[in-house]
Design a protein around this motif. Structure first.
Motif, PDB file in Angstrom:
ATOM      1  N   THR A 341       0.784  -1.204   0.025  1.00  0.00           N
ATOM      2  CA  THR A 341      -0.182  -0.059  -0.071  1.00  0.00           C
ATOM      3  C   THR A 341       0.764   1.125   0.029  1.00  0.00           C
ATOM      4  N   LEU A 342       2.106   1.045   0.228  1.00  0.00           N
ATOM      5  CA  LEU A 342       2.933   2.268   0.434  1.00  0.00           C
ATOM      6  C   LEU A 342       3.419   2.705  -1.151  1.00  0.00           C
ATOM      7  N   GLN A 343       3.264   1.659  -1.914  1.00  0.00           N
ATOM      8  CA  GLN A 343       3.438   2.159  -3.316  1.00  0.00           C
ATOM      9  C   GLN A 343       2.729   3.376  -3.696  1.00  0.00           C
ATOM     10  N   SER A 344       3.569   4.064  -4.820  1.00  0.00           N
ATOM     11  CA  SER A 344       2.762   5.295  -5.283  1.00  0.00           C
ATOM     12  C   SER A 344       2.467   6.595  -4.620  1.00  0.00           C
ATOM     13  N   ILE A 345       2.811   6.297  -3.194  1.00  0.00           N
ATOM     14  CA  ILE A 345       2.607   7.611  -2.307  1.00  0.00           C
ATOM     15  C   ILE A 345       3.886   8.576  -2.630  1.00  0.00           C
ATOM     16  N   GLN A 346       5.082   7.757  -2.782  1.00  0.00           N
ATOM     17  CA  GLN A 346       6.423   8.445  -2.697  1.00  0.00           C
ATOM     18  C   GLN A 346       6.553   8.754  -4.097  1.00  0.00           C
ATOM     19  N   ARG A 347       6.165   9.965  -4.675  1.00  0.00           N
ATOM     20  CA  ARG A 347       6.372  10.184  -6.078  1.00  0.00           C
ATOM     21  C   ARG A 347       7.628  10.637  -6.263  1.00  0.00           C
ATOM     22  N   GLY A 348       8.471  10.366  -7.078  1.00  0.00           N
ATOM     23  CA  GLY A 348      10.041  10.872  -7.457  1.00  0.00           C
ATOM     24  C   GLY A 348      10.112  12.495  -7.568  1.00  0.00           C
ATOM     25  N   ASN A 349      11.013  12.843  -6.915  1.00  0.00           N
ATOM     26  CA  ASN A 349      11.193  14.264  -7.176  1.00  0.00           C
ATOM     27  C   ASN A 349      12.580  14.660  -7.814  1.00  0.00           C
ATOM     28  N   ALA A 350      12.726  13.527  -8.776  1.00  0.00           N
ATOM     29  CA  ALA A 350      13.996  13.234  -9.416  1.00  0.00           C
ATOM     30  C   ALA A 350      14.285  14.277 -10.287  1.00  0.00           C
ATOM     31  N   ILE A 351      15.692  14.835 -10.103  1.00  0.00           N
ATOM     32  CA  ILE A 351      16.123  15.746 -11.099  1.00  0.00           C
ATOM     33  C   ILE A 351      16.924  14.920 -12.077  1.00  0.00           C
ATOM     34  N   SER A 352      16.644  15.228 -13.376  1.00  0.00           N
ATOM     35  CA  SER A 352      17.309  14.763 -14.358  1.00  0.00           C
ATOM     36  C   SER A 352      17.762  15.939 -15.522  1.00  0.00           C
ATOM     37  N   SER A 353      18.516  15.370 -16.428  1.00  0.00           N
ATOM     38  CA  SER A 353      18.995  16.357 -17.461  1.00  0.00           C
ATOM     39  C   SER A 353      18.119  16.416 -18.740  1.00  0.00           C
ATOM     40  N   LYS A 354      16.922  15.486 -18.646  1.00  0.00           N
ATOM     41  CA  LYS A 354      15.997  15.642 -19.714  1.00  0.00           C
ATOM     42  C   LYS A 354      14.677  16.502 -19.152  1.00  0.00           C
ATOM     43  N   GLN A 355      14.121  17.215 -20.108  1.00  0.00           N
ATOM     44  CA  GLN A 355      12.924  17.983 -19.910  1.00  0.00           C
ATOM     45  C   GLN A 355      11.990  16.820 -19.470  1.00  0.00           C
ATOM     46  N   PRO A 356      10.940  17.347 -18.570  1.00  0.00           N
ATOM     47  CA  PRO A 356      10.678  18.099 -17.965  1.00  0.00           C
ATOM     48  C   PRO A 356      11.279  18.339 -16.549  1.00  0.00           C
ATOM     49  N   ASP A 357      12.235  17.500 -16.332  1.00  0.00           N
ATOM     50  CA  ASP A 357      12.655  17.416 -14.890  1.00  0.00           C
ATOM     51  C   ASP A 357      14.029  18.120 -14.769  1.00  0.00           C
ATOM     52  N   ASN A 358      14.533  18.972 -15.761  1.00  0.00           N
ATOM     53  CA  ASN A 358      15.881  19.695 -15.760  1.00  0.00           C
ATOM     54  C   ASN A 358      15.683  21.127 -15.100  1.00  0.00           C
ATOM     55  N   CYS A 359      15.206  21.573 -14.939  1.00  0.00           N
ATOM     56  CA  CYS A 359      15.132  22.862 -14.532  1.00  0.00           C
ATOM     57  C   CYS A 359      14.760  23.063 -12.817  1.00  0.00           C
ATOM     58  N   ILE A 360      15.789  23.583 -12.318  1.00  0.00           N
ATOM     59  CA  ILE A 360      15.952  24.033 -10.668  1.00  0.00           C
ATOM     60  C   ILE A 360      16.078  25.280 -10.367  1.00  0.00           C
ATOM     61  N   ILE A 361      15.856  25.785  -9.170  1.00  0.00           N
ATOM     62  CA  ILE A 361      16.124  26.940  -8.617  1.00  0.00           C
ATOM     63  C   ILE A 361      17.012  26.670  -7.404  1.00  0.00           C
ATOM     64  N   LEU A 362      18.336  27.420  -7.043  1.00  0.00           N
ATOM     65  CA  LEU A 362      19.137  26.977  -5.974  1.00  0.00           C
ATOM     66  C   LEU A 362      18.420  28.044  -5.087  1.00  0.00           C
ATOM     67  N   GLU A 363      19.028  27.696  -3.845  1.00  0.00           N
ATOM     68  CA  GLU A 363      18.617  28.399  -2.689  1.00  0.00           C
ATOM     69  C   GLU A 363      18.849  29.703  -2.773  1.00  0.00           C
ATOM     70  N   ASP A 364      19.974  30.132  -3.486  1.00  0.00           N
ATOM     71  CA  ASP A 364      20.477  31.773  -3.643  1.00  0.00           C
ATOM     72  C   ASP A 364      19.593  32.158  -4.633  1.00  0.00           C
ATOM     73  N   GLY A 365      18.648  31.357  -5.309  1.00  0.00           N
ATOM     74  CA  GLY A 365      17.702  32.241  -6.298  1.00  0.00           C
ATOM     75  C   GLY A 365      18.250  32.016  -7.776  1.00  0.00           C
ATOM     76  N   LYS A 366      19.348  31.261  -8.042  1.00  0.00           N
ATOM     77  CA  LYS A 366      19.966  30.923  -9.289  1.00  0.00           C
ATOM     78  C   LYS A 366      19.033  30.070 -10.082  1.00  0.00           C
ATOM     79  N   CYS A 367      18.696  30.296 -11.195  1.00  0.00           N
ATOM     80  CA  CYS A 367      17.796  29.576 -11.789  1.00  0.00           C
ATOM     81  C   CYS A 367      18.718  28.536 -12.959  1.00  0.00           C
ATOM     82  N   CYS A 368      18.618  27.394 -13.089  1.00  0.00           N
ATOM     83  CA  CYS A 368      19.605  26.484 -13.705  1.00  0.00           C
ATOM     84  C   CYS A 368      19.133  25.285 -14.561  1.00  0.00           C
TER      85      CYS A 368
END
Ligand SMILES: [Zn+2]
Length: 412
Positions: A341-368
């Motif tokens: 029953t635990l399955q599918s509850i934790q959906r990945g927050n995975a960062i990757s080099s492929k769109q759409p998981d490739n954009c991040i904002i760093l804590e100092d506000g830099k967009c990468c």
């Protein structure tokens, strides 16, 4: 089926049924709650005994949509004159029940509820008062039902279909509906995979789930409505969007909760001016009680119905035929007790080099933009001079909304 569901407030969130009641109509009385109340009382008094150890148990909150809350608290419905579960203001009937005060009303307390000081609000007693629970503060406003399925859907409906008896000045044209829909579909490729759903056309609005309305409210709405919605309506929507964005983020709640409350007060008061007094129905009014819940619980996702709603979908899938649905559900739950029953509850927050998981904002506000990833490192391009998406009602960088140029600073 009337399930009482419980979630243990640990990561990952685990939801399970406590009691299941079946009937051809809504329960006629509150006896279906009694087993749960008895068991919760025992747990709160004696703790949970497991493996020779006793673990203390606390009751965090009781989450319901508005009709269910009125039922289990045995109070008047939100459509009654004294129907708000959080304040004592008397509603005004205007073809529907509305709550016109935005400030200065008397807030209900645990004491005023238990003593039934405003008798008109109550239908009778509830077994829930046997629990050591704050009968108002521990029944938070559920933003999933009231902000997403309630206010956000109401706004979208007014913009696309208008309201009976109201002028058409707040509507957008059919052509504009198609432009907004095309923009939403264009954004599908940009929505990170941690979201359960991708945006879809406004023509399917009737079928939009709460999570899609949440995505529109917090993320996509401000992009796709720009230049389409009348400017004053757009700015009014932005105050709602910014306030909810703040109340969903624990660090923003700790810094800006009073500001979010002021924005919601403005949103409700200005809503009356823009959409008329009938805009101030209970769902819209309840936004005035949202900031105090976010403050009490850390953020709105800490006290919402989203995890329970997801479990309800699972519960529905457990019933495969019309015969003895309760037996089928109990069998499926037993089969799943090995932890699946635990399955599918934790959906990945995975960062990757492929769109759409490739954009991040760093804590100092830099967009990468991530262009390569090894086990421990990310190779990123850093966007130059990100600028805020909007400046009103506040600089959008506060809620992490930037406009970035496709210019990069060499190879970093
Ligand atoms: Zn109220």
């Amino acid at each position: 089926m009337w399930p009482v569901l419980c979630s243990i407030h640990l990561e990952p969130v685990i939801v399970f049924p406590v009691t299941l009641t079946l009937g051809s109509q809504r329960p006629l009385d509150l006896t279906f709650l009694e087993d749960a109340v008895t068991e919760i009382k025992q747990l709160l008094e004696s703790g949970l005994k497991f493996d020779g150890r006793i673990t203390g148990v606390k009751l965090r909150c009781i989450v319901c949509d508005a009709p269910a809350k009125a039922m289990v608290k045995n109070t008047k419905l939100f459509s009654a004159y004294y129907g708000c579960d959080r304040c004592e203001q008397k509603g005004i009937w205007d073809g529907r029940m509305t709550y016109q005060e935005v400030d200065g009303f008397k807030v209900r307390t645990d004491h005023s509820f238990r003593a039934q000081t405003q008798q008109e609000h109550h239908n009778g007693r509830t077994p829930l008062t046997e629990l050591p629970v704050d009968m108002t503060g521990q029944f938070p406003i559920d933003y999933m039902h009231q902000a997403c399925l309630g206010v956000m859907k109401k706004l979208l409906t007014i913009w696309t279909r208008g309201e009976r008896g109201r002028s058409r000045q707040t509507m957008i044209s059919i052509g504009q509906v198609d432009v907004v829909s095309a923009r939403l579909i264009d954004l599908q490729k940009c929505i990170p995979s941690c979201f359960a759903r991708k945006p879809r056309s406004l023509r399917q609005l009737e079928r939009w789930k709460a999570t899609e309305l949440r995505q529109f409210l917090v993320y996509t709405g401000k992009l796709v409505l720009s230049g389409i919605l009348r400017q004053d309506l757009y700015e009014h929507f932005l105050t709602f969007s910014v306030a909810i964005s703040i109340l969903l983020c624990p660090s923003l709640v700790s810094q800006h909760v009073s500001y979010a409350h002021k924005l919601l007060q403005y949103f409700v008061a200005k809503g009356r001016e823009l959409y008329g007094p009938t805009f101030l129905v209970y769902n819209v009014h309840s936004m005035l009680h949202l900031a105090s819940d976010a403050k009490n619980y850390g953020c709105l996702d800490e006290c919402s119905a989203f995890p329970f709603e997801n479990y309800m979908q699972k519960l529905k899938r457990m019933v495969r035929s019309g015969k003895s649905p309760l037996v089928q559900v109990v069998k499926r739950i037993r089969e799943n007790q090995d932890g699946t029953t635990l399955q599918s509850i934790q959906r990945g927050n995975a960062i990757s080099s492929k769109q759409p998981d490739n954009c991040i904002i760093l804590e100092d506000g830099k967009c990468c933009e991530v262009i390569d990833k090894t086990e421990n490192d990310y190779l990123c391009r850093v966007f130059l001079q990100p600028s805020p998406l909007f400046m009103e009602p506040c600089e959008s960088s506060i809620i992490g909304a930037y406009v970035c140029q496709r210019l990069f600073r060499g190879k970093e």
